[in-house]
Scaffold this motif. Structure first.
Motif, short mmCIF file in Angstrom:
data_model
loop_
_atom_site.label_atom_id
_atom_site.label_comp_id
_atom_site.label_asym_id
_atom_site.label_seq_id
_atom_site.Cartn_x
_atom_site.Cartn_y
_atom_site.Cartn_z
N GLU A 11 0.77 -1.22 -0.12
CA GLU A 11 0.08 0.13 0.18
C GLU A 11 0.89 1.18 -0.02
N ASP A 12 1.99 1.27 0.86
CA ASP A 12 2.70 2.30 0.97
C ASP A 12 3.47 2.80 -0.64
N ALA A 15 0.89 4.32 -2.85
CA ALA A 15 0.68 5.79 -2.64
C ALA A 15 1.89 6.32 -2.69
N LYS A 16 3.06 6.11 -2.56
CA LYS A 16 4.51 6.83 -2.71
C LYS A 16 4.70 6.87 -4.24
N GLY A 17 4.34 5.79 -4.79
CA GLY A 17 4.53 5.79 -6.23
C GLY A 17 3.64 6.72 -7.08
N LEU A 18 2.16 6.79 -6.61
CA LEU A 18 1.59 7.68 -7.41
C LEU A 18 1.92 9.17 -7.13
N GLU A 19 2.35 9.25 -5.88
CA GLU A 19 2.68 10.83 -5.34
C GLU A 19 4.07 11.30 -6.19
N VAL A 69 -1.67 -3.72 -7.02
CA VAL A 69 -0.71 -2.36 -7.12
C VAL A 69 -0.12 -2.38 -8.26
N LYS A 70 0.31 -3.60 -8.78
CA LYS A 70 1.32 -3.64 -10.05
C LYS A 70 0.21 -2.93 -11.33
N VAL A 71 -0.86 -3.40 -11.44
CA VAL A 71 -1.75 -2.83 -12.36
C VAL A 71 -1.82 -1.39 -12.35
N ALA A 72 -2.30 -1.15 -11.09
CA ALA A 72 -2.52 0.13 -11.04
C ALA A 72 -1.41 1.33 -11.29
#
Ligand code: DAH
Length: 356
Positions: A11-12, A15-19, A69-72
Protein backbone atom coordinates in the motif's frame (compact mmCIF):
# COMPACT_ATOMS: atom_id res chain seq x y z
CA UNK A 1 3.34 -9.56 11.81
CA UNK A 2 5.82 -9.95 8.97
CA UNK A 3 2.94 -10.97 6.80
CA UNK A 4 0.96 -7.88 7.56
CA UNK A 5 4.04 -5.80 6.82
CA UNK A 6 4.08 -7.09 3.29
CA UNK A 7 0.56 -5.83 2.73
CA UNK A 8 1.39 -2.49 4.27
CA UNK A 9 4.49 -2.13 2.17
CA UNK A 10 2.48 -2.71 -0.95
CA UNK A 11 0.00 0.00 0.00
CA UNK A 12 2.84 2.36 0.82
CA UNK A 13 4.56 1.63 -2.48
CA UNK A 14 1.32 2.41 -4.33
CA UNK A 15 0.71 5.65 -2.50
CA UNK A 16 4.31 6.82 -2.81
CA UNK A 17 4.60 5.75 -6.41
CA UNK A 18 1.49 7.71 -7.41
CA UNK A 19 2.68 10.71 -5.42
CA UNK A 20 6.16 10.64 -6.99
CA UNK A 21 4.71 10.26 -10.43
CA UNK A 22 3.07 13.67 -10.17
CA UNK A 23 6.45 15.38 -10.35
CA UNK A 24 7.75 13.25 -13.23
CA UNK A 25 7.95 15.51 -16.29
CA UNK A 26 10.38 13.95 -18.76
CA UNK A 27 10.94 10.65 -20.52
CA UNK A 28 14.14 10.06 -18.54
CA UNK A 29 12.48 10.73 -15.18
CA UNK A 30 9.68 8.41 -16.23
CA UNK A 31 12.17 5.62 -16.91
CA UNK A 32 13.78 6.10 -13.48
CA UNK A 33 10.37 6.05 -11.84
CA UNK A 34 9.56 2.84 -13.64
CA UNK A 35 12.74 1.14 -12.38
CA UNK A 36 12.00 2.27 -8.88
CA UNK A 37 8.40 1.08 -8.66
CA UNK A 38 7.98 -1.56 -11.33
CA UNK A 39 11.57 -2.76 -11.67
CA UNK A 40 13.43 -5.86 -10.43
CA UNK A 41 13.63 -5.07 -6.76
CA UNK A 42 10.44 -3.48 -5.50
CA UNK A 43 7.72 -4.04 -2.94
CA UNK A 44 5.82 -5.90 -5.65
CA UNK A 45 8.60 -8.32 -6.56
CA UNK A 46 9.30 -8.90 -2.91
CA UNK A 47 5.67 -9.66 -2.24
CA UNK A 48 5.63 -12.22 -5.06
CA UNK A 49 8.88 -13.80 -3.81
CA UNK A 50 7.46 -14.11 -0.30
CA UNK A 51 4.34 -16.00 -1.38
CA UNK A 52 5.92 -19.45 -0.81
CA UNK A 53 6.67 -18.67 2.78
CA UNK A 54 3.22 -17.35 3.64
CA UNK A 55 0.42 -19.13 5.38
CA UNK A 56 -2.34 -20.60 3.24
CA UNK A 57 -4.66 -17.91 4.54
CA UNK A 58 -2.44 -14.94 3.68
CA UNK A 59 -1.16 -16.20 0.36
CA UNK A 60 -4.17 -15.21 -1.74
CA UNK A 61 -4.49 -11.88 0.00
CA UNK A 62 -0.89 -10.89 -0.66
CA UNK A 63 -1.00 -12.27 -4.21
CA UNK A 64 -4.09 -10.26 -5.08
CA UNK A 65 -2.80 -7.11 -3.42
CA UNK A 66 0.51 -7.33 -5.30
CA UNK A 67 -1.34 -7.74 -8.58
CA UNK A 68 -3.67 -4.85 -7.88
CA UNK A 69 -0.80 -2.52 -7.02
CA UNK A 70 1.15 -3.59 -10.07
CA UNK A 71 -1.80 -3.00 -12.41
CA UNK A 72 -2.55 0.37 -10.81
CA UNK A 73 1.06 1.57 -11.12
CA UNK A 74 1.29 0.37 -14.73
CA UNK A 75 -1.89 2.21 -15.66
CA UNK A 76 -0.65 5.39 -14.00
CA UNK A 77 2.65 5.01 -15.89
CA UNK A 78 0.91 4.68 -19.26
CA UNK A 79 -1.23 7.73 -18.61
CA UNK A 80 1.72 9.82 -17.54
CA UNK A 81 3.76 8.72 -20.53
CA UNK A 82 0.96 9.84 -22.85
CA UNK A 83 0.69 13.25 -21.26
CA UNK A 84 4.46 13.77 -21.34
CA UNK A 85 4.43 13.06 -25.10
CA UNK A 86 1.59 15.48 -25.65
CA UNK A 87 3.21 18.32 -23.83
CA UNK A 88 6.51 17.69 -25.65
CA UNK A 89 4.64 18.00 -28.96
CA UNK A 90 2.84 21.14 -27.85
CA UNK A 91 6.14 22.66 -26.75
CA UNK A 92 7.78 21.93 -30.08
CA UNK A 93 4.86 23.48 -32.00
CA UNK A 94 4.94 26.52 -29.74
CA UNK A 95 8.67 26.98 -30.37
CA UNK A 96 8.28 26.87 -34.18
CA UNK A 97 8.76 30.22 -35.77
CA UNK A 98 6.31 31.12 -38.51
CA UNK A 99 7.45 33.83 -40.86
CA UNK A 100 4.24 35.16 -42.34
CA UNK A 101 6.16 37.42 -44.70
CA UNK A 102 7.62 34.49 -46.70
CA UNK A 103 6.11 34.12 -50.18
CA UNK A 104 3.62 31.26 -50.49
CA UNK A 105 4.36 28.08 -52.39
CA UNK A 106 2.65 28.20 -55.76
CA UNK A 107 -0.04 25.58 -56.34
CA UNK A 108 0.22 23.65 -59.58
CA UNK A 109 -3.31 22.54 -60.33
CA UNK A 110 -3.85 20.07 -63.14
CA UNK A 111 -5.67 21.27 -66.21
CA UNK A 112 -7.68 19.87 -69.05
CA UNK A 113 -6.02 19.02 -72.31
CA UNK A 114 -6.86 21.62 -74.98
CA UNK A 115 -8.59 18.96 -77.04
CA UNK A 116 -10.77 17.99 -74.06
CA UNK A 117 -11.60 21.65 -73.49
CA UNK A 118 -12.57 22.02 -77.13
CA UNK A 119 -14.70 18.88 -77.08
CA UNK A 120 -16.53 20.00 -73.97
CA UNK A 121 -17.28 23.34 -75.52
CA UNK A 122 -18.59 21.61 -78.62
CA UNK A 123 -20.85 19.35 -76.54
CA UNK A 124 -22.19 22.46 -74.81
CA UNK A 125 -22.85 24.31 -78.07
CA UNK A 126 -24.39 21.27 -79.74
CA UNK A 127 -26.41 20.65 -76.59
CA UNK A 128 -27.87 24.14 -76.89
CA UNK A 129 -28.79 23.26 -80.46
CA UNK A 130 -30.63 20.12 -79.36
CA UNK A 131 -28.01 17.45 -80.13
CA UNK A 132 -27.37 14.58 -77.73
CA UNK A 133 -23.96 12.92 -77.33
CA UNK A 134 -23.82 9.30 -78.52
CA UNK A 135 -20.71 7.20 -77.98
CA UNK A 136 -19.93 4.65 -80.61
CA UNK A 137 -17.06 2.18 -80.74
CA UNK A 138 -13.44 2.79 -81.76
CA UNK A 139 -12.79 -0.71 -83.02
CA UNK A 140 -15.11 -1.48 -85.89
CA UNK A 141 -15.87 -4.01 -88.54
CA UNK A 142 -15.25 -3.25 -92.18
CA UNK A 143 -19.00 -3.61 -92.63
CA UNK A 144 -19.83 -0.65 -90.38
CA UNK A 145 -16.75 1.42 -91.15
CA UNK A 146 -17.26 1.08 -94.93
CA UNK A 147 -19.88 -1.22 -96.42
CA UNK A 148 -22.99 0.07 -94.67
CA UNK A 149 -21.79 3.59 -95.49
CA UNK A 150 -21.94 2.80 -99.18
CA UNK A 151 -18.28 1.96 -99.66
CA UNK A 152 -18.57 -1.55 -101.12
CA UNK A 153 -15.51 -3.84 -101.07
CA UNK A 154 -12.97 -2.46 -103.55
CA UNK A 155 -14.61 0.98 -103.78
CA UNK A 156 -12.02 3.58 -104.79
CA UNK A 157 -13.14 6.05 -102.10
CA UNK A 158 -11.66 3.67 -99.52
CA UNK A 159 -8.28 4.94 -100.60
CA UNK A 160 -9.10 8.27 -98.95
CA UNK A 161 -8.92 6.51 -95.60
CA UNK A 162 -5.85 4.31 -95.19
CA UNK A 163 -6.84 1.79 -92.61
CA UNK A 164 -5.23 0.08 -89.62
CA UNK A 165 -6.36 -3.54 -89.51
CA UNK A 166 -6.74 -5.28 -86.17
CA UNK A 167 -7.73 -8.69 -87.46
CA UNK A 168 -8.09 -9.82 -91.05
CA UNK A 169 -7.15 -13.45 -91.81
CA UNK A 170 -10.26 -15.63 -91.59
CA UNK A 171 -12.66 -12.72 -91.69
CA UNK A 172 -12.62 -12.36 -95.48
CA UNK A 173 -14.33 -9.17 -96.58
CA UNK A 174 -15.19 -8.11 -93.04
CA UNK A 175 -11.92 -7.53 -91.17
CA UNK A 176 -11.77 -5.75 -87.83
CA UNK A 177 -10.39 -2.24 -88.21
CA UNK A 178 -9.62 0.82 -86.12
CA UNK A 179 -12.34 3.18 -87.20
CA UNK A 180 -11.06 5.64 -89.78
CA UNK A 181 -13.87 8.09 -89.09
CA UNK A 182 -16.80 8.47 -86.69
CA UNK A 183 -19.33 7.87 -89.48
CA UNK A 184 -19.91 4.16 -88.64
CA UNK A 185 -21.69 5.49 -85.54
CA UNK A 186 -24.34 6.87 -87.89
CA UNK A 187 -25.55 3.38 -88.74
CA UNK A 188 -25.08 2.05 -85.20
CA UNK A 189 -27.11 4.88 -83.68
CA UNK A 190 -29.84 4.80 -86.36
CA UNK A 191 -30.22 1.05 -85.88
CA UNK A 192 -30.46 1.44 -82.13
CA UNK A 193 -33.18 4.11 -82.35
CA UNK A 194 -35.04 2.40 -85.19
CA UNK A 195 -35.18 -0.81 -83.13
CA UNK A 196 -37.22 1.00 -80.47
CA UNK A 197 -40.06 1.42 -82.97
CA UNK A 198 -39.36 -0.26 -86.32
CA UNK A 199 -42.63 0.91 -87.93
CA UNK A 200 -42.15 4.55 -86.91
CA UNK A 201 -38.51 5.16 -86.03
CA UNK A 202 -38.07 8.30 -83.93
CA UNK A 203 -36.41 11.45 -85.22
CA UNK A 204 -32.82 11.77 -83.98
CA UNK A 205 -30.34 14.58 -83.52
CA UNK A 206 -26.98 13.29 -82.27
CA UNK A 207 -23.32 14.13 -82.10
CA UNK A 208 -20.86 11.24 -81.98
CA UNK A 209 -17.41 12.23 -80.74
CA UNK A 210 -14.30 10.08 -80.60
CA UNK A 211 -10.86 9.03 -81.76
CA UNK A 212 -10.20 7.94 -85.31
CA UNK A 213 -7.11 6.27 -86.75
CA UNK A 214 -5.49 6.42 -90.16
CA UNK A 215 -2.29 5.02 -91.53
CA UNK A 216 -1.12 8.36 -92.85
CA UNK A 217 1.92 10.42 -93.54
CA UNK A 218 1.84 13.01 -90.75
CA UNK A 219 2.28 16.72 -91.36
CA UNK A 220 1.14 20.00 -89.79
CA UNK A 221 -2.52 19.21 -90.54
CA UNK A 222 -2.58 15.40 -90.48
CA UNK A 223 -2.06 12.93 -87.66
CA UNK A 224 -2.45 9.15 -87.50
CA UNK A 225 -4.79 9.63 -84.56
CA UNK A 226 -7.32 12.44 -84.31
CA UNK A 227 -10.73 13.31 -82.98
CA UNK A 228 -13.87 13.74 -84.96
CA UNK A 229 -17.33 14.83 -83.99
CA UNK A 230 -19.89 13.27 -86.22
CA UNK A 231 -23.35 14.77 -86.35
CA UNK A 232 -26.52 13.21 -87.62
CA UNK A 233 -30.09 14.48 -87.77
CA UNK A 234 -32.80 12.28 -89.25
CA UNK A 235 -36.50 13.02 -89.41
CA UNK A 236 -39.29 13.95 -91.78
CA UNK A 237 -38.72 16.97 -94.02
CA UNK A 238 -35.06 17.65 -93.16
CA UNK A 239 -33.33 19.60 -95.94
CA UNK A 240 -29.92 20.84 -96.99
CA UNK A 241 -30.80 24.31 -95.68
CA UNK A 242 -31.18 22.82 -92.20
CA UNK A 243 -27.63 21.49 -92.58
CA UNK A 244 -26.27 24.86 -93.74
CA UNK A 245 -28.07 26.68 -90.94
CA UNK A 246 -26.77 24.26 -88.32
CA UNK A 247 -23.12 24.48 -89.33
CA UNK A 248 -23.19 28.24 -89.95
CA UNK A 249 -24.78 28.74 -86.58
CA UNK A 250 -22.14 26.50 -85.00
CA UNK A 251 -19.35 28.61 -86.54
CA UNK A 252 -20.92 31.83 -85.24
CA UNK A 253 -21.33 30.38 -81.76
CA UNK A 254 -17.70 29.26 -81.75
CA UNK A 255 -15.95 32.11 -83.56
CA UNK A 256 -18.29 35.08 -83.29
CA UNK A 257 -21.07 36.64 -85.34
CA UNK A 258 -18.86 37.97 -88.13
CA UNK A 259 -17.08 34.79 -89.09
CA UNK A 260 -17.27 33.88 -92.77
CA UNK A 261 -17.98 30.31 -93.79
CA UNK A 262 -18.28 28.48 -97.10
CA UNK A 263 -19.58 25.17 -98.40
CA UNK A 264 -17.70 23.56 -101.29
CA UNK A 265 -19.28 20.78 -103.33
CA UNK A 266 -17.52 17.50 -102.60
CA UNK A 267 -18.00 13.76 -102.64
CA UNK A 268 -18.55 11.19 -99.88
CA UNK A 269 -20.16 7.81 -100.55
CA UNK A 270 -22.49 8.14 -97.57
CA UNK A 271 -23.93 11.57 -98.38
CA UNK A 272 -25.62 12.97 -101.47
CA UNK A 273 -25.15 15.81 -102.14
CA UNK A 274 -21.92 16.29 -100.19
CA UNK A 275 -19.93 19.35 -99.25
CA UNK A 276 -16.87 20.46 -97.41
CA UNK A 277 -17.25 23.10 -94.76
CA UNK A 278 -14.62 25.82 -94.39
CA UNK A 279 -14.19 28.68 -91.94
CA UNK A 280 -12.27 31.76 -92.92
CA UNK A 281 -8.98 31.93 -91.06
CA UNK A 282 -9.16 35.01 -88.91
CA UNK A 283 -5.57 34.58 -87.78
CA UNK A 284 -4.34 35.83 -91.16
CA UNK A 285 -7.57 37.51 -92.28
CA UNK A 286 -7.91 35.03 -95.12
CA UNK A 287 -4.51 35.80 -96.67
CA UNK A 288 -3.07 32.35 -95.93
CA UNK A 289 -0.81 31.37 -93.02
CA UNK A 290 0.84 28.39 -91.32
CA UNK A 291 -2.38 27.41 -89.57
CA UNK A 292 -4.79 27.49 -92.50
CA UNK A 293 -2.67 27.16 -95.61
CA UNK A 294 -4.83 29.04 -98.10
CA UNK A 295 -6.89 31.48 -96.04
CA UNK A 296 -9.69 29.02 -95.25
CA UNK A 297 -9.48 26.14 -92.81
CA UNK A 298 -11.42 23.04 -93.72
CA UNK A 299 -13.08 21.89 -90.52
CA UNK A 300 -15.24 19.06 -91.81
CA UNK A 301 -17.32 17.28 -94.40
CA UNK A 302 -21.09 17.15 -94.57
CA UNK A 303 -24.08 16.31 -96.70
CA UNK A 304 -27.53 14.78 -96.91
CA UNK A 305 -27.54 11.19 -95.66
CA UNK A 306 -27.47 8.88 -98.68
CA UNK A 307 -30.75 6.91 -99.06
CA UNK A 308 -28.83 3.62 -98.91
CA UNK A 309 -27.37 4.62 -95.56
CA UNK A 310 -30.78 5.62 -94.20
CA UNK A 311 -32.10 2.24 -95.29
CA UNK A 312 -29.12 0.46 -93.65
CA UNK A 313 -29.97 2.30 -90.45
CA UNK A 314 -33.61 1.17 -90.54
CA UNK A 315 -35.10 4.47 -91.77
CA UNK A 316 -37.24 4.43 -94.93
CA UNK A 317 -35.73 7.01 -97.34
CA UNK A 318 -39.16 7.54 -98.93
CA UNK A 319 -40.35 9.00 -95.70
CA UNK A 320 -37.25 10.21 -93.83
CA UNK A 321 -34.35 12.41 -94.77
CA UNK A 322 -31.37 13.57 -92.80
CA UNK A 323 -28.12 15.43 -92.80
CA UNK A 324 -24.75 14.43 -91.41
CA UNK A 325 -21.41 16.04 -90.83
CA UNK A 326 -18.01 15.10 -89.52
CA UNK A 327 -15.91 17.83 -87.91
CA UNK A 328 -12.32 17.92 -86.72
CA UNK A 329 -12.30 19.38 -83.20
CA UNK A 330 -8.52 19.72 -83.32
CA UNK A 331 -8.75 21.75 -86.51
CA UNK A 332 -11.24 24.00 -84.73
CA UNK A 333 -8.93 24.30 -81.72
CA UNK A 334 -6.03 25.16 -84.04
CA UNK A 335 -7.98 28.03 -85.51
CA UNK A 336 -9.22 29.21 -82.20
CA UNK A 337 -5.89 29.15 -80.36
CA UNK A 338 -3.57 29.79 -83.30
CA UNK A 339 -1.89 26.37 -83.12
CA UNK A 340 0.07 25.82 -86.31
CA UNK A 341 0.81 22.11 -86.09
CA UNK A 342 -1.68 19.36 -85.24
CA UNK A 343 1.13 17.10 -84.02
CA UNK A 344 1.51 19.17 -80.85
CA UNK A 345 -1.72 17.68 -79.49
CA UNK A 346 -0.43 14.23 -78.61
CA UNK A 347 3.24 15.00 -78.04
CA UNK A 348 2.62 15.67 -74.33
CA UNK A 349 5.11 18.51 -74.33
CA UNK A 350 4.39 20.53 -71.20
CA UNK A 351 5.53 23.73 -72.88
CA UNK A 352 2.56 23.29 -75.21
CA UNK A 353 0.04 21.92 -72.73
CA UNK A 354 0.69 24.55 -70.06
CA UNK A 355 -0.54 27.30 -72.35
CA UNK A 356 -4.16 26.19 -72.01
N1 DAH B 1 -16.33 10.65 -92.45
C1 DAH B 1 -15.73 11.68 -93.25
C2 DAH B 1 -14.24 11.62 -93.10
O1 DAH B 1 -13.75 11.29 -92.10
C3 DAH B 1 -16.20 13.05 -92.82
C4 DAH B 1 -17.62 13.26 -93.14
C5 DAH B 1 -17.98 13.77 -94.32
C6 DAH B 1 -18.60 12.88 -92.24
C7 DAH B 1 -19.32 13.99 -94.67
C8 DAH B 1 -19.94 13.09 -92.54
C9 DAH B 1 -20.27 13.65 -93.77
O2 DAH B 1 -20.93 12.77 -91.71
O3 DAH B 1 -21.58 13.87 -94.04
O4 DAH B 1 -13.55 11.95 -94.04
Amino acid sequence: MAEENVLQELEDALAKGLEDLKSVASEEALLAWRNQYLGKNTAITQAFQSLGKLSAEMRPQVGQAANRVKVALEAALAERSESIKESALAASIASEKLDVTLPGRPMTPGRLHPDTQMLRELYRVFGEMGFQVYRSREVETDEYNFQLLNFPVGHPARDMQDTYFVEAGERGDNPIVMRTHTSPGQVRSMREYAATNPENPPAIRLVLPGMCYRYEQTDARHETQFDQIEGIAVGEGITFSNLKATLSDLARRLFGQNVRTRFRASYFPFTEPSAEFDVECFLCGGKGCAVCGGGWLEIGGCGMVNPNVLRNGGYDPERYSGFAFGLGPQRIAMLRYGINDIRYFWENDLRFLEQF
